[in-house]
Write a protein that holds these residues in place. Sequence first.
Motif, PDB file in Angstrom:
ATOM      1  N   LEU A 374       0.791  -1.233   0.000  1.00 32.40           N
ATOM      2  CA  LEU A 374       0.000   0.000   0.000  1.00 32.40           C
ATOM      3  C   LEU A 374       0.824   1.286   0.000  1.00 32.40           C
ATOM      4  CD1 LEU A 374      -2.787  -0.981   2.556  1.00 32.40           C
ATOM      5  CD2 LEU A 374      -2.956  -0.945   0.071  1.00 32.40           C
ATOM      6  N   TYR A 375       2.088   1.219   0.420  1.00 28.54           N
ATOM      7  CA  TYR A 375       2.840   2.457   0.622  1.00 28.54           C
ATOM      8  C   TYR A 375       2.984   3.338  -0.631  1.00 28.54           C
ATOM      9  CZ  TYR A 375       7.179   1.380  -1.815  1.00 28.54           C
ATOM     10  OH  TYR A 375       8.102   1.130  -2.783  1.00 28.54           O
ATOM     11  N   PRO A 376       2.977   2.794  -1.893  1.00 26.37           N
ATOM     12  CA  PRO A 376       3.128   3.688  -3.055  1.00 26.37           C
ATOM     13  C   PRO A 376       2.035   4.744  -3.173  1.00 26.37           C
ATOM     14  CG  PRO A 376       3.565   1.416  -3.701  1.00 26.37           C
ATOM     15  CD  PRO A 376       3.003   1.377  -2.315  1.00 26.37           C
ATOM     16  N   LEU A 377       0.909   4.548  -2.507  1.00 28.75           N
ATOM     17  CA  LEU A 377      -0.181   5.515  -2.600  1.00 28.75           C
ATOM     18  C   LEU A 377       0.218   6.880  -2.048  1.00 28.75           C
ATOM     19  CD1 LEU A 377      -3.145   3.231  -1.500  1.00 28.75           C
ATOM     20  CD2 LEU A 377      -2.706   4.092  -3.810  1.00 28.75           C
ATOM     21  N   VAL A 378       1.263   6.932  -1.218  1.00 30.79           N
ATOM     22  CA  VAL A 378       1.638   8.193  -0.586  1.00 30.79           C
ATOM     23  C   VAL A 378       2.141   9.232  -1.597  1.00 30.79           C
ATOM     24  CG1 VAL A 378       4.063   7.650  -0.139  1.00 30.79           C
ATOM     25  CG2 VAL A 378       2.811   9.088   1.467  1.00 30.79           C
ATOM     26  N   GLN A 379       2.577   8.777  -2.776  1.00 29.99           N
ATOM     27  CA  GLN A 379       3.092   9.712  -3.780  1.00 29.99           C
ATOM     28  C   GLN A 379       1.984  10.406  -4.570  1.00 29.99           C
ATOM     29  OE1 GLN A 379       5.094   7.734  -7.066  1.00 29.99           O
ATOM     30  NE2 GLN A 379       3.680   6.019  -6.943  1.00 29.99           N
ATOM     31  N   ALA A 380       0.745   9.963  -4.406  1.00 29.24           N
ATOM     32  CA  ALA A 380      -0.358  10.465  -5.232  1.00 29.24           C
ATOM     33  C   ALA A 380      -0.529  11.985  -5.164  1.00 29.24           C
ATOM     34  CB  ALA A 380      -1.655   9.753  -4.850  1.00 29.24           C
ATOM     35  N   PRO A 381      -0.568  12.614  -3.978  1.00 27.72           N
ATOM     36  CA  PRO A 381      -0.771  14.074  -3.955  1.00 27.72           C
ATOM     37  C   PRO A 381       0.278  14.844  -4.740  1.00 27.72           C
ATOM     38  CG  PRO A 381      -1.106  13.149  -1.769  1.00 27.72           C
ATOM     39  CD  PRO A 381      -0.550  12.054  -2.610  1.00 27.72           C
ATOM     40  N   PHE A 382       1.546  14.452  -4.607  1.00 27.60           N
ATOM     41  CA  PHE A 382       2.598  15.170  -5.333  1.00 27.60           C
ATOM     42  C   PHE A 382       2.449  14.994  -6.839  1.00 27.60           C
ATOM     43  CE2 PHE A 382       6.671  14.798  -7.564  1.00 27.60           C
ATOM     44  CZ  PHE A 382       7.109  16.110  -7.454  1.00 27.60           C
ATOM     45  N   LEU A 383       2.213  13.754  -7.299  1.00 29.75           N
ATOM     46  CA  LEU A 383       2.094  13.511  -8.736  1.00 29.75           C
ATOM     47  C   LEU A 383       0.918  14.288  -9.326  1.00 29.75           C
ATOM     48  CD1 LEU A 383       2.792   9.671  -8.936  1.00 29.75           C
ATOM     49  CD2 LEU A 383       4.300  11.520  -9.680  1.00 29.75           C
ATOM     50  N   LEU A 384      -0.197  14.316  -8.613  1.00 34.40           N
ATOM     51  CA  LEU A 384      -1.369  15.030  -9.116  1.00 34.40           C
ATOM     52  C   LEU A 384      -1.112  16.540  -9.150  1.00 34.40           C
ATOM     53  CD1 LEU A 384      -4.203  13.030  -7.329  1.00 34.40           C
ATOM     54  CD2 LEU A 384      -3.402  12.809  -9.689  1.00 34.40           C
ATOM     55  N   PHE A 385      -0.433  17.048  -8.126  1.00 31.85           N
ATOM     56  CA  PHE A 385      -0.082  18.470  -8.114  1.00 31.85           C
ATOM     57  C   PHE A 385       0.821  18.817  -9.291  1.00 31.85           C
ATOM     58  CE2 PHE A 385       3.059  21.712  -6.897  1.00 31.85           C
ATOM     59  CZ  PHE A 385       2.214  22.796  -6.685  1.00 31.85           C
ATOM     60  N   ARG A 386       1.805  17.972  -9.538  1.00 25.46           N
ATOM     61  CA  ARG A 386       2.737  18.216 -10.642  1.00 25.46           C
ATOM     62  C   ARG A 386       2.020  18.123 -11.994  1.00 25.46           C
ATOM     63  NH1 ARG A 386       8.187  19.611  -9.279  1.00 25.46           N
ATOM     64  NH2 ARG A 386       9.440  19.428 -11.179  1.00 25.46           N
ATOM     65  N   LEU A 387       1.142  17.142 -12.090  1.00 25.51           N
ATOM     66  CA  LEU A 387       0.399  16.954 -13.326  1.00 25.51           C
ATOM     67  C   LEU A 387      -0.537  18.129 -13.585  1.00 25.51           C
ATOM     68  CD1 LEU A 387       0.178  14.849 -15.543  1.00 25.51           C
ATOM     69  CD2 LEU A 387      -1.679  13.782 -14.270  1.00 25.51           C
ATOM     70  N   HIS A 388      -1.157  18.629 -12.538  1.00 24.24           N
ATOM     71  CA  HIS A 388      -2.049  19.785 -12.674  1.00 24.24           C
ATOM     72  C   HIS A 388      -1.267  21.016 -13.146  1.00 24.24           C
ATOM     73  CE1 HIS A 388      -5.430  22.445 -11.878  1.00 24.24           C
ATOM     74  NE2 HIS A 388      -4.617  23.241 -11.206  1.00 24.24           N
ATOM     75  N   GLY A 389      -0.013  21.131 -12.714  1.00 24.35           N
ATOM     76  CA  GLY A 389       0.804  22.256 -13.159  1.00 24.35           C
ATOM     77  C   GLY A 389       1.086  22.226 -14.640  1.00 24.35           C
ATOM     78  N   HIS A 390       1.256  21.023 -15.201  1.00 30.42           N
ATOM     79  CA  HIS A 390       1.523  20.889 -16.638  1.00 30.42           C
ATOM     80  C   HIS A 390       0.229  20.933 -17.455  1.00 30.42           C
ATOM     81  CE1 HIS A 390       5.834  20.014 -16.496  1.00 30.42           C
ATOM     82  NE2 HIS A 390       5.598  19.225 -15.471  1.00 30.42           N
ATOM     83  N   LEU A 391      -0.794  20.194 -16.970  1.00 30.91           N
ATOM     84  CA  LEU A 391      -2.052  20.039 -17.711  1.00 30.91           C
ATOM     85  C   LEU A 391      -3.215  20.212 -16.739  1.00 30.91           C
ATOM     86  CD1 LEU A 391      -1.015  16.817 -19.670  1.00 30.91           C
ATOM     87  CD2 LEU A 391      -1.040  19.141 -20.585  1.00 30.91           C
ATOM     88  N   PRO A 392      -3.691  21.427 -16.554  1.00 32.07           N
ATOM     89  CA  PRO A 392      -4.708  21.699 -15.524  1.00 32.07           C
ATOM     90  C   PRO A 392      -5.980  20.877 -15.670  1.00 32.07           C
ATOM     91  CG  PRO A 392      -3.753  23.750 -16.338  1.00 32.07           C
ATOM     92  CD  PRO A 392      -3.236  22.654 -17.225  1.00 32.07           C
ATOM     93  N   ARG A 393      -6.346  20.454 -16.857  1.00 32.36           N
ATOM     94  CA  ARG A 393      -7.609  19.735 -17.066  1.00 32.36           C
ATOM     95  C   ARG A 393      -7.465  18.218 -16.959  1.00 32.36           C
ATOM     96  NH1 ARG A 393      -9.111  19.935 -22.034  1.00 32.36           N
ATOM     97  NH2 ARG A 393      -7.222  20.821 -22.909  1.00 32.36           N
ATOM     98  N   SER A 394      -6.349  17.734 -16.453  1.00 37.09           N
ATOM     99  CA  SER A 394      -6.112  16.293 -16.456  1.00 37.09           C
ATOM    100  C   SER A 394      -6.477  15.589 -15.147  1.00 37.09           C
ATOM    101  CB  SER A 394      -4.637  16.018 -16.773  1.00 37.09           C
ATOM    102  OG  SER A 394      -3.809  16.643 -15.822  1.00 37.09           O
TER     103      SER A 394
END
Length: 416
Positions: A374-394
């Motif tokens: 289960l521990y890989p789930l902890v990276q989700a907030p950072f990845l989503l934040f980074r992705l939103h910075g590149h592609l806001p509608r994703s």
Amino acid sequence: MGSNLLLTRLLAPEAFGLIGLAMTVVVALSLLSDIGINRSIIREPDGDTPAFLQAAWRVKVLRGLIIAMGVCVAAILLWLLGPHFAAPESVYADPLLPGLIATTAFVALSSGLLSCNSDLANRRMDYRRIVTVKLSGQLISILATLGAAYLNGSVWAIAIGIIIGAIADVLLSFLCYPGPPMRWNADPQIAARLWKFGRWIMLSSALSIFHTNAEKFILAALLTPTEFGLYIIAVTWLGFGMMLFSTLQGRIGYNAFSEISLSRRHDLPRVYRKLQWLADLYLISVFATLHFGASPLIDLLYTDTYSEAASFLSLTAFGVLSARYNLATELLMSLGDSRALGIASSIRSVALVIALPLGYWTGGVVGLILAYALYPLVQAPFLLFRLHGHLPRSVNLMDLAWPGLVLVLAVELVGF
């Protein structure tokens, strides 16, 4: 998987544990030196030129030599120190392990010799040829392993099959993929570009040593060779369930994202959402099959000797749901944001250091395996934040809610 099922009729469970740990060592050292050469060949504008491919091949060969030497050093250290520090009943105390680890150095060496024309075929999305070549190499390895197991009946049969398969892969990579001949091209500019893009990948891959292998190194000290072999059987099924997802995200997702980002970047959010929806459907289906069907599956396909592998499989199945954000990392990589991959790996490393001891303290071996899943789930907030910075509608609501839903599901099912 077919080879695995046949080998369980010829070999004891501890054979799978020993070869599994030996291969873990070579995989760990390979990750330590990974700079994403194949990804550079795919994404660089001149990645299909002879000069670039030949310079990349030189780097691959040198990397393979370094990894092979590292594997031999690890085998010598285990041979010298294992009898003094390892628990007598643990996997590390088995006298066959140092020799098996030393044998896998050949795998590292051969992987460095693979022609970069195989990566060129990946860039061109020539999957008919790629699949044909890979299946041919696997068939040679499987037949060699089964033949050796029938004649020998020990863990060395698997080692022999792996070596013969590695030799076949090198030969096929030169014979079956069209492209320029491999030459020793020491172009400093191309080498610098490979390093500039790959340095963050190297950090991520180095940290992935812990992400992908930490639980095996720990469990090898806690379990007997037989128990560890049963765990490796469960992990093999987990890998089988994830194989299609990993292949599609790495070869289709990354290539498609790279192409679209260059030609029509505005379409990236739509394509990503479509692929993520399909990925969610696949991951949920695989999890349900492996978790709820673990006992019937193992009982149907294996002898009674392997029945306890079902309990390991039901726990490791949660790792399927934790892989949900891998597609987001492929999208970030296609955008050239390799730094995000390194930071995400650092976040996972910190989480892993906390999760494994906490899991073992609260639930023993069961808690440790579940924490690792289960521990890989902890990276989700950072990845989503980074992705939103590149592609806001994703990014959408399911992206944000998924970690919480998985944690609640795990608590309920494991508690039940």
